[in-house]
Every structure is written in structure tokens, then in C-alpha cells.
Design a protein around this motif. Structure first.
Motif, PDB file in Angstrom:
ATOM      1  N   ALA A  45     -30.245  31.901  35.820  1.00 56.74           N
ATOM      2  CA  ALA A  45     -29.656  30.585  36.080  1.00 56.74           C
ATOM      3  C   ALA A  45     -29.334  29.856  34.774  1.00 56.74           C
ATOM      4  O   ALA A  45     -28.505  28.944  34.764  1.00 56.74           O
ATOM      5  CB  ALA A  45     -30.593  29.747  36.949  1.00 56.74           C
ATOM      6  N   LYS A  46     -30.006  30.276  33.670  1.00 58.25           N
ATOM      7  CA  LYS A  46     -29.675  29.673  32.376  1.00 58.25           C
ATOM      8  C   LYS A  46     -28.317  30.193  31.896  1.00 58.25           C
ATOM      9  O   LYS A  46     -27.592  29.506  31.186  1.00 58.25           O
ATOM     10  CB  LYS A  46     -30.760  29.998  31.345  1.00 58.25           C
ATOM     11  N   ASP A  52     -29.177  29.534  41.697  1.00 56.38           N
ATOM     12  CA  ASP A  52     -30.311  28.781  42.205  1.00 56.38           C
ATOM     13  C   ASP A  52     -31.501  28.935  41.246  1.00 56.38           C
ATOM     14  O   ASP A  52     -32.063  30.026  41.116  1.00 56.38           O
ATOM     15  CB  ASP A  52     -30.681  29.328  43.593  1.00 56.38           C
ATOM     16  N   PRO A  53     -31.916  27.866  40.550  1.00 56.07           N
ATOM     17  CA  PRO A  53     -33.033  27.994  39.600  1.00 56.07           C
ATOM     18  C   PRO A  53     -34.367  28.296  40.280  1.00 56.07           C
ATOM     19  O   PRO A  53     -35.329  28.692  39.614  1.00 56.07           O
ATOM     20  CB  PRO A  53     -33.057  26.630  38.899  1.00 56.07           C
ATOM     21  N   GLU A  54     -34.421  28.087  41.574  1.00 62.05           N
ATOM     22  CA  GLU A  54     -35.660  28.395  42.305  1.00 62.05           C
ATOM     23  C   GLU A  54     -35.750  29.874  42.675  1.00 62.05           C
ATOM     24  O   GLU A  54     -36.778  30.344  43.157  1.00 62.05           O
ATOM     25  CB  GLU A  54     -35.729  27.548  43.596  1.00 62.05           C
ATOM     26  N   ALA A  55     -34.658  30.608  42.497  1.00 59.84           N
ATOM     27  CA  ALA A  55     -34.657  32.031  42.851  1.00 59.84           C
ATOM     28  C   ALA A  55     -35.232  32.822  41.690  1.00 59.84           C
ATOM     29  O   ALA A  55     -34.555  33.079  40.695  1.00 59.84           O
ATOM     30  CB  ALA A  55     -33.238  32.486  43.173  1.00 59.84           C
ATOM     31  N   SER A  56     -36.498  33.182  41.791  1.00 58.09           N
ATOM     32  CA  SER A  56     -37.214  33.775  40.654  1.00 58.09           C
ATOM     33  C   SER A  56     -37.668  35.208  40.898  1.00 58.09           C
ATOM     34  O   SER A  56     -38.381  35.780  40.095  1.00 58.09           O
ATOM     35  CB  SER A  56     -38.461  32.945  40.344  1.00 58.09           C
ATOM     36  N   ASP A  57     -37.292  35.756  42.006  1.00 55.71           N
ATOM     37  CA  ASP A  57     -37.833  37.060  42.387  1.00 55.71           C
ATOM     38  C   ASP A  57     -36.727  38.114  42.426  1.00 55.71           C
ATOM     39  O   ASP A  57     -35.587  37.811  42.794  1.00 55.71           O
ATOM     40  CB  ASP A  57     -38.487  36.953  43.771  1.00 55.71           C
ATOM     41  N   ILE A  58     -37.083  39.325  42.040  1.00 54.39           N
ATOM     42  CA  ILE A  58     -36.171  40.474  42.106  1.00 54.39           C
ATOM     43  C   ILE A  58     -36.785  41.512  43.033  1.00 54.39           C
ATOM     44  O   ILE A  58     -37.996  41.733  43.013  1.00 54.39           O
ATOM     45  CB  ILE A  58     -35.961  41.085  40.708  1.00 54.39           C
ATOM     46  N   ILE A  59     -35.942  42.138  43.796  1.00 52.90           N
ATOM     47  CA  ILE A  59     -36.415  43.142  44.747  1.00 52.90           C
ATOM     48  C   ILE A  59     -36.260  44.541  44.154  1.00 52.90           C
ATOM     49  O   ILE A  59     -35.335  44.797  43.370  1.00 52.90           O
ATOM     50  CB  ILE A  59     -35.640  42.999  46.068  1.00 52.90           C
ATOM     51  N   VAL A 191     -30.956  37.863  43.197  1.00 49.60           N
ATOM     52  CA  VAL A 191     -32.290  37.277  43.066  1.00 49.60           C
ATOM     53  C   VAL A 191     -32.567  36.457  44.321  1.00 49.60           C
ATOM     54  O   VAL A 191     -31.652  36.122  45.070  1.00 49.60           O
ATOM     55  CB  VAL A 191     -32.394  36.394  41.801  1.00 49.60           C
ATOM     56  N   HIS A 192     -33.852  36.174  44.549  1.00 57.31           N
ATOM     57  CA  HIS A 192     -34.155  35.442  45.778  1.00 57.31           C
ATOM     58  C   HIS A 192     -35.372  34.526  45.602  1.00 57.31           C
ATOM     59  O   HIS A 192     -36.160  34.695  44.676  1.00 57.31           O
ATOM     60  CB  HIS A 192     -34.369  36.402  46.952  1.00 57.31           C
ATOM     61  N   ARG A 193     -35.477  33.571  46.525  1.00 53.11           N
ATOM     62  CA  ARG A 193     -36.613  32.646  46.545  1.00 53.11           C
ATOM     63  C   ARG A 193     -37.723  33.238  47.409  1.00 53.11           C
ATOM     64  O   ARG A 193     -37.510  34.211  48.144  1.00 53.11           O
ATOM     65  CB  ARG A 193     -36.189  31.303  47.153  1.00 53.11           C
ATOM     66  N   ALA A 194     -38.895  32.618  47.331  1.00 55.35           N
ATOM     67  CA  ALA A 194     -40.053  33.123  48.079  1.00 55.35           C
ATOM     68  C   ALA A 194     -39.815  33.115  49.584  1.00 55.35           C
ATOM     69  O   ALA A 194     -40.359  33.952  50.309  1.00 55.35           O
ATOM     70  CB  ALA A 194     -41.294  32.309  47.729  1.00 55.35           C
ATOM     71  N   MET A 215     -21.791  36.395  44.945  1.00 55.92           N
ATOM     72  CA  MET A 215     -20.747  36.721  43.968  1.00 55.92           C
ATOM     73  C   MET A 215     -21.139  36.219  42.568  1.00 55.92           C
ATOM     74  O   MET A 215     -21.021  36.951  41.582  1.00 55.92           O
ATOM     75  CB  MET A 215     -19.417  36.094  44.398  1.00 55.92           C
ATOM     76  N   HIS A 216     -21.608  34.981  42.506  1.00 52.52           N
ATOM     77  CA  HIS A 216     -21.980  34.433  41.198  1.00 52.52           C
ATOM     78  C   HIS A 216     -23.206  35.150  40.618  1.00 52.52           C
ATOM     79  O   HIS A 216     -23.299  35.368  39.403  1.00 52.52           O
ATOM     80  CB  HIS A 216     -22.222  32.936  41.302  1.00 52.52           C
ATOM     81  N   GLU A 217     -24.142  35.504  41.476  1.00 50.30           N
ATOM     82  CA  GLU A 217     -25.320  36.222  40.979  1.00 50.30           C
ATOM     83  C   GLU A 217     -24.922  37.578  40.415  1.00 50.30           C
ATOM     84  O   GLU A 217     -25.352  37.967  39.325  1.00 50.30           O
ATOM     85  CB  GLU A 217     -26.350  36.399  42.106  1.00 50.30           C
ATOM     86  N   VAL A 218     -24.098  38.310  41.156  1.00 51.67           N
ATOM     87  CA  VAL A 218     -23.710  39.652  40.695  1.00 51.67           C
ATOM     88  C   VAL A 218     -22.883  39.545  39.419  1.00 51.67           C
ATOM     89  O   VAL A 218     -23.027  40.377  38.507  1.00 51.67           O
ATOM     90  CB  VAL A 218     -22.955  40.407  41.808  1.00 51.67           C
ATOM     91  N   SER A 219     -22.044  38.526  39.329  1.00 51.81           N
ATOM     92  CA  SER A 219     -21.250  38.373  38.098  1.00 51.81           C
ATOM     93  C   SER A 219     -22.159  38.132  36.897  1.00 51.81           C
ATOM     94  O   SER A 219     -21.858  38.542  35.778  1.00 51.81           O
ATOM     95  CB  SER A 219     -20.239  37.232  38.244  1.00 51.81           C
ATOM     96  N   THR A 220     -23.288  37.492  37.127  1.00 54.09           N
ATOM     97  CA  THR A 220     -24.222  37.192  36.039  1.00 54.09           C
ATOM     98  C   THR A 220     -25.160  38.359  35.763  1.00 54.09           C
ATOM     99  O   THR A 220     -25.342  38.770  34.610  1.00 54.09           O
ATOM    100  CB  THR A 220     -25.052  35.937  36.395  1.00 54.09           C
ATOM    101  N   THR A 221     -25.766  38.896  36.813  1.00 59.03           N
ATOM    102  CA  THR A 221     -26.744  39.971  36.599  1.00 59.03           C
ATOM    103  C   THR A 221     -26.068  41.245  36.079  1.00 59.03           C
ATOM    104  O   THR A 221     -26.697  42.017  35.351  1.00 59.03           O
ATOM    105  CB  THR A 221     -27.518  40.293  37.886  1.00 59.03           C
TER     106      THR A 221
END
Lengths: 288, 246
Positions: A45-46, A52-59, A191-194, A215-221
Motif C-alpha cells: 500500500a506504500k 487497502d492498508p489494512e490488507a496485511s496477509d498473503i495466502i 493481499v487480504h484482511r483478516a 487489478m490495482h493489487e496485481v499491478s503493484t505486487t
């Protein structure tokens, strides 16, 4: 939702059924994600404030096919060495594990090969052909698979396919023809939240997730997972993604680090094409 | 085989022979560092016996202070258990971009781990080591490291090269004309399967940024021998190999 959980924190593994014969065995941290991973996922998120800055988990995903033959896709990481064995034992019951397909040899994917081999004598390990020096990757006795090879499990016919995006050289993807199950390994990490743990993507939408967020997550990760794409052409890459989904009729999208997508595939595949274009032209934030 | 590179830098480790007699080296580098040795990568489990014998010979009674991992794949960490069993007080320095609980063996203790942050310098046993991102890498959490005292750049998988039989332990200055482009090309084409999707000019431009920022006297790849004599020639041939692959 039907979910069985084994262990907790770093050993936590959840099991869900995708189809009557395909099981999704996954690890994520849950409520302790920030404490354990130090905000690792939230760092995305930085790079992209839209996330979502609350999404801190990776599966971390593994999949088990229960057909005339049984096949495990990847092994999860060493932190889950006990719980993945326990989950496998529960699902398999009296049946033996015939095959273990290794997508690539990083520890989160292949770290429990030895433990699973010890628990399942006679297990056949399968990995990508056309490489060399397998022994230093712990795959000295593996069966080697070429693109186009098909693993016949009975009803399920798993075809080994050439990956669009690789990190480790010993990487391959697979497509199962009868169910439309695609495992594109490290691609499309989200990424996902609890409150989103162990959910299929359509169930994540019920708690606020969206295809735009994906889409935004995949573009970043993708800039982190495949940093080499900064040297690729955005249009050619986007077109390659479009062409891929024209070639393969994907009905279940099951990467290694993404909540499984089983509904509305079209909107997600369109997002993937756009995400990769965005990734290539984005800021990679590298220290030279 | 133990080989002295330059200053207090030594190279150890073995190689595995593959198709056509080409050897893939799996190296560990050691900075003796005046009584607090620094080890870079842990080597392969396949070579455990030789590596540990070489480390004991090189270090004598001195315990290493720190083991730096470029990344966590098995050829780089497979021998970690033997090193940390032999010297349990050694600290493990990893990239801040990895998740240790998923990417390191489960038995590594949290208190044993230290993080290197790209763009920073830190002092280990009195020796400053700086960290940068792995610019050409196959695993996301790979970082490169630089020792200013010897001018050594530890490049993980990048700058590796395949070695023909009878050249397994030779440095660039021990060949008639340095490391041939073909050896670099063979390794990079095999290890970095994404390169055909890339623009070689962009790859080489990024690599040039790394060398422009620091005085590199030695390139220390895990899968090759140190390039210690003619770094400019090594980089030029790397650039040529990349252009031929991309």
C-alpha cells in the motif's frame, strides 16, 4: 462457508473444497499477520496508495486432486510442515498420495517435499524438464515434465503449459481440461484482511473486495514478484495475457498466492491484462 | 576447494556437473574480517561434507559472526543447518524483503535473524556492508551486497557462468582471455528464463547504474568463480550475453 482449520499462526492451514474432487489447502496468518510479517503485505500500500492498508496477509496455496490417482500441487512452506501433513492425512483417508507436482523450487512451494515423501512412501515427485543440476534444488529423483505433457488422473487431465510469467527458472504452469482449472503459480498475487481469510474471490466481494482492487493489487505486487517486467513491453505483455485467455477456457483460476477465483472469470481476466500493462509502466522503487 | 580471491576474501564450495560436462558452481564467499568472519550464502546440501571441511580449514578455531543470505533458494541455504549447528552463535542476515517464517527452514530462531535494508549500510564485526536490491534476480526477495574494503559486489545468481571441465576453480585472470561470453550466456539463458521477454538494452542500463554508484573490484557470483582481475571485461561480456539472449 465450509472450512476446516489446522494449527494456528505460522502453522495455520485451512482446507476448502473447490469441486467435489479438488481441495484447496492454504496458509495465511489471520489476526496475527502484522505481528508476524511486520506489515510486509501492507508495504504494498506504500507503493500504491489505492491499496487497502489494512490488507496485511498473503495466502500460500496448495491443491489436492482426488481422482483415480491423487495429486498434490506444491507443499506449502516449512512453517506448515506438520499441519499440511495432518490436512493431507484427513483428506486422503486410506488412499495414498500418488503424485506431487512442484511448480517451482522456492521454499514456500517446495519446502515440505522431504516431509511429505517420508509420510507417503512411493510418492512420485514431478517438476519441469529442460533444466539441469536438479540435485542442488533437491529434485534429483523427480519425474521431468515438458510443456504439453498430460498427467492423467482419471477424470482430470492435467496439461503442463508454458508460463507467461516466471521468476525461478524451474517454473511451469498447468491447465486441467475438464474443470478449466488453471494454476498460474506466482502470478496475480493479492493481499487480504483478516476477515477475508480462506474466502473464494466471490466471497471476498461479499466483504468489500472488488475487481478494481484486484487489478490495482496485481499491478503493484507484480512489480515485486516479477521485477523483470520493467524491461518488458507493456502492450506486448497485455496482448500475451489476452491471447492466453483466448487459448485456455479458464473456469477456476487458482494461483499460489491468490484467493481462488471460481465465478465471473471474464471480469477478472480483463483486469489481469490491464494490471500487467499498469505494472510495467509503474514505479519499481529499486535501490541500485 | 578453498581459493584466495583478494585481500581477506576467500571462495569455497563445489560444483555439480551437468549435461555436456558443463559445471554449475555453488559458491560461498568468506571475508575473514580480522577475527569475526562473514560468510556469504550457505552453499548446497549436496556439497555439505566438502563445504564444512573447507570452512573448518579456513576458519580454524574462529567462529563466523554472521551468515549473509543473498536469497533463500536451496542452492544458497541448503547447507545452512550444518553451518548454524557448527557455529550456533552466528547471526543470519537476510533481505528485509523476505518473510523468514515462510522462506527459511522452520527451525531457524527468530532471535538469530537480522535484516539488511536496500539502500543502507550496517557494520558487522567492525566491517561495513551495504545492501542494494538484486537487480537481476529469479527470486523476489534477493538482495545484493557490497563490501567497500575489498570492493566486492555479491551478486547472487547474476553474473554466474557455466564452467567447462578443468576450469571449475579458475578465476578470470587464470584463463587466456577472461570469462568467455558464451559461458555467461549459457548460465543466464538457463537461470533467467524471462530474459527473452525483455529488452536487453534496458537490462544493461540498470546493471550500469549499479557499477556507476560504487567502485567494484570483484564480482562475486554464487554460480561462478569470482571475477577479480578485469571487472570491465566481465561486465562487457555480461552485457553481450544479455543482448544475445534478449
Amino acid at each position: 462457508m465450509e472450512l476446516k482449520i489446522y494449527g494456528d499462526t505460522v502453522s495455520r492451514v485451512g482446507v476448502r473444497q473447490i469441486t467435489p474432487q479438488i481441495y484447496w489447502i492454504s496458509h495465511c496468518l489471520g489476526e496475527c499477520a502484522v505481528e508476524v510479517n511486520g506489515g510486509f503485505a501492507a508495504d504494498f500500500a506504500k507503493l500504491n496508495p489505492i491499496l487497502d492498508p489494512e490488507a496485511s496477509d498473503i495466502i500460500y496455496n496448495s491443491f489436492l486432486f482426488m481422482d483415480e490417482k491423487t495429486l498434490l500441487v506444491d507443499t506449502l512452506s516449512p512453517g506448515q510442515h506438520d499441519t499440511v501433513l495432518e490436512a493431507l492425512s484427513d483428506i486422503l483417508g486410506d488412499r495414498k498420495l500418488d503424485y506431487c507436482w512442484i511448480s517451482h523450487t522456492e521454499l514456500p512451494h517446495a519446502g515440505n517435499i522431504a516431509a511429505i515423501q517420508r509420510a507417503h512412501p512411493g510418492l512420485e515427485i514431478m517438476t519441469v524438464a529442460n533444466h539441469d543440476h536438479y540435485e542442488v534444488h533437491g529434485l534429483a529423483d523427480a519425474t521431468l515434465l515438458n510443456y504439453g505433457d498430460v498427467i492423467d488422473l482419471g477424470e482430470h487431465k492435467i496439461e503442463i503449459i508454458k508460463p507467461l510469467f516466471v521468476d525461478h527458472a524451474l517454473t511451469q504452469w498447468f491447465y486441467e481440461h475438464n474443470t478449466g482449472f488453471l494454476c498460474p503459480v506466482d502470478w496475480a498475487l493479492n493481499v487480504h484482511r483478516a476477515d477475508q481469510c480462506f474466502r473464494f474471490m466471490d466471497e471476498m466481494e461479499e466483504v468489500g473486495y472488488s475487481v478494481e482492487q484486484f487489478m490495482h493489487e496485481v499491478s503493484t505486487t507484480s512489480r515485486v514478484v516479477f521485477p523483470w517486467i520493467r524491461w518488458a513491453d507493456p502492450d506486448a505483455t497485455g496482448e500475451a495475457v489476452d491471447k492466453f485467455f483466448e487459448q485456455y477456457d479458464v473456469k477456476i483460476f487458482a494461483p499460489s498466492h491468490t484467493n481462488v477465483i471460481r465465478k465471473d472469470l471474464d471480469k477478472y481476466t480483463a483486469a489481469l491484462s490491464q494490471a500487467m500493462r499498469m505494472a510495467i509502466v509503474g514505479n519499481f522503487d529499486l535501490v541500485f | 576447494m578453498i581459493r584466495h580471491v583478494v585481500g581477506d576474501l576467500y571462495q569455497i564450495g563445489e560444483s555439480s556437473v551437468g549435461e555436456g560436462g558443463w559445471h554449475e558452481a555453488v559458491r560461498i564467499y568468506v571475508l575473514l574480517n580480522d577475527g569475526c568472519p562473514l560468510i556469504f550464502d550457505a552453499g548446497s546440501h549436496v556439497h555439505r561434507g566438502q563445504i564444512m571441511a573447507e570452512l573448518h580449514t579456513l576458519l580454524g578455531d574462529t567462529a563466523p559472526g554472521y551468515v549473509f543470505l543473498t536469497h533463500t533458494e536451496l542452492p544458497h541455504t541448503g547447507n545452512l543447518s550444518a553451518i548454524l549447528t557448527a557455529w550456533p552463535s552466528a547471526k543470519l542476515v537476510v533481505s528485509s524483503a523476505i518473510l523468514p517464517y515462510c522462506e527459511l527452514p522452520w527451525w531457524v530462531k527468530e532471535e538469530q535473524i537480522m535484516y539488511g535494508y536496500a539502500g543502507t549500510n550496517a557494520v558487522y564485526g567492525g566491517r561495513a556492508i551495504s545492501f542494494l536490491d538484486g537487480i537481476l534476480k529469479d527470486q523476489p526477495g534477493t538482495h545484493w551486497m557490497y563490501d567497500a574494503q575489498t570492493g566486492t559486489l555479491f551478486t547472487a545468481d547474476a553474473f554466474g557462468y557455466m564452467l567447462p571441465t578443468n576450469s571449475e576453480t579458475l578465476f578470470d585472470d587464470e584463463h587466456a582471455d577472461g570469462i568467455p561470453t558464451d559461458w555467461l550466456k549459457r548460465y543466464h539463458a538457463s537461470a533467467f528464463r524471462f530474459l527473452p521477454q525483455c529488452d536487453g538494452n534496458k537490462v544493461n542500463a540498470d546493471i550500469a547504474k549499479v557499477f556507476a554508484k560504487r567502485n567494484v573490484n570483484v564480482i562475486a557470483p554464487t554460480h561462478g568463480n569470482a571475477i577479480r582481475h578485469n571487472v570491465a571485461q566481465g561486465v562487457a561480456r555480461f552485457n553481450q550475453a544479455i543482448m544475445e539472449i534478449c
